[in-house]
Design an enzyme around this catalytic site. Sequence first.
Site, PDB file in Angstrom:
ATOM      1  CG  ASP A   1      -2.135   0.941   0.997  1.00 20.76           C
ATOM      2  OD1 ASP A   1      -2.089   1.780   0.066  1.00 20.76           O
ATOM      3  OD2 ASP A   1      -3.112   0.854   1.764  1.00 20.76           O
TER       4      ASP A   1
HETATM    5  C1  BGC Z   1      -4.940   3.267   0.009  1.00 19.19           C
HETATM    6  C2  BGC Z   1      -4.982   2.250  -1.101  1.00 19.19           C
HETATM    7  C3  BGC Z   1      -4.838   2.925  -2.419  1.00 19.19           C
HETATM    8  C4  BGC Z   1      -3.540   3.725  -2.431  1.00 19.19           C
HETATM    9  C5  BGC Z   1      -3.291   4.449  -3.733  1.00 19.19           C
HETATM   10  C6  BGC Z   1      -3.733   4.166  -0.098  1.00 19.19           C
HETATM   11  O1  BGC Z   1      -3.849   5.207   0.793  1.00 19.19           O
HETATM   12  O2  BGC Z   1      -4.940   2.627   1.254  1.00 19.19           O
HETATM   13  O3  BGC Z   1      -6.182   1.535  -1.040  1.00 19.19           O
HETATM   14  O4  BGC Z   1      -4.868   1.996  -3.456  1.00 19.19           O
HETATM   15  O5  BGC Z   1      -3.588   4.686  -1.395  1.00 19.19           O
HETATM   16  O6  BGC Z   1      -4.127   5.527  -3.888  1.00 19.19           O
END
Ligand code: BGC
Length: 942
Positions: free
Chosen positions: A341
């Site tokens: 993530d």
């Molecule tokens: C989120 C993810 C997301 C990523 C990219 C993160 O803050 O937890 O679910 O895919 O950002 O935007």
Amino acid sequence: MDESKRGFLSPSHRPRDSESDLGSPDFLDKNKSPGKTSRAYATPKSRIVCRPMSGRPSIRVLLIGLAAIVFLLVGGGGFTYRISGSRDGQSPPWYPSPKGGTAKKWAASYQKAAQLVSKMTLPEKVNVTTGTGWSMGLAVGNTGPANNVGFPGLALQDGPLGIRMADNITAFPAGISVGATFNKKLMYERGKAHGIEARQKGINVILGPSVGPIGRMPAGGRNWEGFGSDPYLQGIACAETIKGIQDQHVMATIKHFVGNEQEHFRQAWEWGLPNAISSNIDDRTMHEIYAWPFGDAVKAGVASVMCSYNQVNNSYACGNSKLLNGILKDELGFQGFVMSDWLAQRSGVASALAGLDMTMPGDGLGWADGKSLWGPKLSQAVLNGSLPLDRLDDMVTRIVASWYQLGQDNRTLFDATGPNFSSFTDEKMGVMAPGSPTEQSLVEVNKFVDVQADHAKIAREIAIESIVMLKNERDWLPMSRNAEFGVDRNPWKNKKLKVGIFGEDAGPGEGPNACPDRGCNQGTLAMGWGSGAVELPYLITPAEALEKGFNASRVEVTKYLANDLPGLEESRALEGRDVCIVFANSDAGEGFVSWNGIKGDRNDLRLQKGGDELILEVADNCGGGKGKTIVVYHAVGPVLVDKWINHKKIKAVFAAHLPGQESGNAIASIIFGDESPSGKLPYTIAKRAEDYGDGGQVMYTPNDVVPQQDFTEGIYIDYRWLNRDGLFPVDPQFSFAYGLQYTGFSMDNIQLEVKKPKSAFPAPRPAPGARPPVYNGTMPAVEEALWPKDIRRLDKYIYPYIDSASDIRHGHYPYPEGYDTEQPLSGAGGDEGGNPDLWETYAVISIDMRNSGKFPAKAVPQLWLSYPPNSEATVDFPKRVLRGFEKFYLKPGQSKTVKFPVTRRDLSYWNVEEQNWMMLTKGNYIFSVGLDERTPVRQILW
Ligand code: BGC
């Protein structure tokens, strides 16, 4: 018992997974990202703590770090908590990382990948694994290319309900709505349409679907991105979505692995604490609840898994070898790649050893600072011998094989050459790396390609089928467009019917995209907020759809689209109304946005913006007390309805979830009876928040420097919890899978067909269907990784190159404890999705279902399983668990036989001692078919 078999929380192991090589905080900063979204993060500046890869922290940085800790400990955050010692040893080590390429279905892709990877230079390999940095490309995640071998940089884009930060796309209903449809076909169709849109926008990897959070806590901020609080439902829904996406040659990402159940403290520094929360989950619960849907995703062939921000058993999920190497890659046989993530990676070499294959967005410990934990550090770590070359080769091969597996090398299947839109500007012209301060020339970044096709139809169907009717007193609805009603047809025969529509949630507010990332609750609620939200191309409001729907010559419609009660009274809008339709809502989202005191997770389960008060006011005073009221609410999850559900004047109630762009059309279709409601609750609505148990409550105040969230309720979440004491169950307000319809169904003739005899354990793990590629293992020359002379460097952009050969110093790398002990392969493994025997059908339950009412409708029978009461197992079981559902259309009087195949996995529980799925051979399984969790209609034993 052999301690090594216990799985999690075994005190006998003292691993040093990634968390142990973390350093102390450096600074607390709120960086704003440029461009479209204002995404605030509190992150430390990069200080790489994996020693062979690190630089020295400055005295200033250390002092600031110390000050931050003192501030926290003295209670600067308004709280105090105990300081605990290291919690090493709660997540057992699992090494070495299993190599990809063991499944037959992937063999051809791995062969092709091996050809390519064998020709890559070290910097090219590193490029493939490392993001270029936040906003260093047009998508939210971008990797570097391997130009010499023709492997492109990949574009990764959120999210689960549509293409984020893009124009001319469809804003589909959210995951929670999709779950509420209980319709496998629609699950697939949404995935397919999403995949088509992604491909046509030039996206290689969609960052969805989401099944974590699963919904342990009804107030959890991101539950709405997933499909509901049951692992079986989540598993089916994500598998269908993945198949839909991947049939369009776009890679899907199943996220977030695992235990990211709440937003508070999910991430280091975002909440002012130096470390993320630890979700402490026992082995059986991990298998039967949290990892379960990931098994379905892997079985469906998912290309990518995103590991989560939080820690699991005190080891960061993206550096947790038991999770990534053990459960995901060995046991579930995952063949694709694990990506972090955004900033969930917390260590360099350690996370690679633990099974991480790609780091996103590339920046390391600090948001958008251009200092990666991999990139040049990964080149360095390979050259100085800290990271075995064959681990890097496996990381790269997994990514390249996934690209081949989806046919992205084939120009006729996947013709995109990078995104044709920019996530960071709405202008036609822009720069390719807006995150870099280096001057760049303008190019056409937004081509405004319209990819919507007829996807609005799918969006509308899902929105319609996700509406759950909670109340319909004496079949009061549907009402026709000419104002005729259910049982007492046409009571207003001789006069014009006066309908009033009330509540901000029925109207446009300040427009559908008023707040970045939908980070506020205003106007009608179509989706939650955060990275899982998109720019709505349009939003049909309930007020406009209803007004348009009524026959104006028969019905007079007035609107009061606000929640303020004095204003309502003053407006006299309630006077003379025969029917009042009142709207309210409840919103939540991702933790990086906070609205009105809601920091991601909801603070309670009530309607927001005075929704309860508005509903009561309308119900009490509609038509001076003579009118009748319909309540509709949009919500991210369960809402407590106790204050008004039994109100005499409230004749009908709808939970309309998060419908996306087609909101108004959907609710109008249901109220007017174009279709019967057929949505089912994908969670339980309890009478009181406490009824969800201690485990169902968000931790809003940290209980430790590393907040410790013990999942002590184990497998008992949602309906399993309310029903945990079979003799004295807590009555829900509305049970899981509840949902009324405009008709009734009868069920009869339940039958059981045994396909295979019961046996305790699955067949022995089969030999691998293919062999992972073998490379020649020659260490690259240091010179290969040096900065090329002719390159134009962009500041803060993450490159794979090192400055000088003298950066490579050999020394001892502190490998995690247990690193040298090769783990036995799991008996539950053996192919993609685990031991193939687990997916075999052992029994089929069938039942005849008849539409016994007067209205055509889709039936949604479910299969519920109760484990044998007198079995040989020494553990306890939930009263019943969901193990099947189907949805099909029946005209009045029409019947159909529906079949529920049940697999070995469906019949098994996770036996911790044996470390395998176990079926019970003594006693009888009880299969029940019913229309919701609490009211089984027919039962049969096996
Ligand atoms: C989120 C993810 C997301 C990523 C990219 C993160 O803050 O937890 O679910 O895919 O950002 O935007």
